[in-house]
Design an enzyme around this catalytic site. Structure first.
Site, PDB file in Angstrom:
ATOM      1  N   CYS A  38       0.829  -1.208   0.000  1.00 57.30           N
ATOM      2  CA  CYS A  38       0.000   0.000   0.000  1.00 57.30           C
ATOM      3  C   CYS A  38       0.863   1.258   0.000  1.00 57.30           C
ATOM      4  O   CYS A  38       0.523   2.252  -0.648  1.00 57.30           O
ATOM      5  CB  CYS A  38      -0.944  -0.014   1.198  1.00 57.30           C
ATOM      6  N   THR A  39       1.974   1.208   0.696  1.00 52.46           N
ATOM      7  CA  THR A  39       2.893   2.346   0.707  1.00 52.46           C
ATOM      8  C   THR A  39       3.501   2.538  -0.677  1.00 52.46           C
ATOM      9  O   THR A  39       3.555   3.665  -1.190  1.00 52.46           O
ATOM     10  CB  THR A  39       3.994   2.131   1.763  1.00 52.46           C
TER      11      THR A  39
END
Length: 146
Positions: A38-39
Site C-alpha cells: 500500500c505504501t
C-alpha cells in the site's frame, strides 16, 4: 455510472464522488495504511501526481482505516492527494472491493486492491482488479489517455 458515496477526507470535510463530475477520477481501494504494498502504491501515485493532474484527474485512495491512521500515513510519506476513510465499508460494498480473502490457508474479510478509472461523465471507464502494484500507475495513466 459510478456509484455515488460521501466519505470523510484527509483534506478536511467530506468528499462526494458526484461532486467531481467534469474531472476524471482515479479511485483506488487499498487494504491498509503503512503496509509495504500500500505504501509503494501510494508513493507511486504521489510521485506521478502532476501527470494525473495534467490529465485533469483527481486521485483518491480509499481504505477502511481511520482518519487518524490516514493522517499519520500521509505525514510519514508526504502524500499529496486525499485519502478517504471508509470505516463503515460504504464505498467498499458499493464497488465490490470488500472480499473474503485467503492467505496461507486462513480466510478473512478484507479489501481487494482495486482501481476504478471514472470518466468526466461519471461513468466507470476502466476497472483494475487484484492490482499488482509495480507499474500500476503507468497502467492507470494509459487508461486515462484512452
Amino acid at each position: 455510472m459510478a456509484p455515488d458515496f460521501e466519505l470523510p477526507s484527509s483534506g478536511g470535510g467530506k468528499v462526494r464522488l458526484s461532486s467531481l463530475r467534469g474531472r476524471s477520477v482515479v479511485l483506488y481501494f487499498y487494504p491498509a495504511d503503512d503496509t509495504p504494498g500500500c505504501t509503494k502504491e501510494a508513493c507511486s501515485f504521489r510521485d506521478n501526481l502532476s501527470k494525473f493532474e495534467g490529465m485533469d484527474a483527481v486521485v483518491l485512495g480509499v481504505s477502511s482505516d481511520s482518519m487518524d491512521s490516514h493522517r499519520k500515513f500521509i505525514g510519514k510519506y508526504t502524500l499529496n492527494f486525499d485519502l478517504l476513510s471508509d470505516e463503515e465499508l460504504i464505498a467498499h460494498k458499493l464497488y465490490g472491493t470488500w472480499k473474503l480473502k485467503n492467505n496461507y490457508g486462513k480466510t478473512y474479510w478484507g479489501t481487494e486492491r482495486t482501481t476504478f478509472v471514472i470518466g468526466k461523465d461519471g461513468r466507470i471507464a476502466k476497472v483494475f482488479r487484484r492490482v499488482r502494484v509495480d507499474g500500476h500507475d503507468t497502467e492507470v495513466l494509459a487508461a486515462l489517455e484512452s
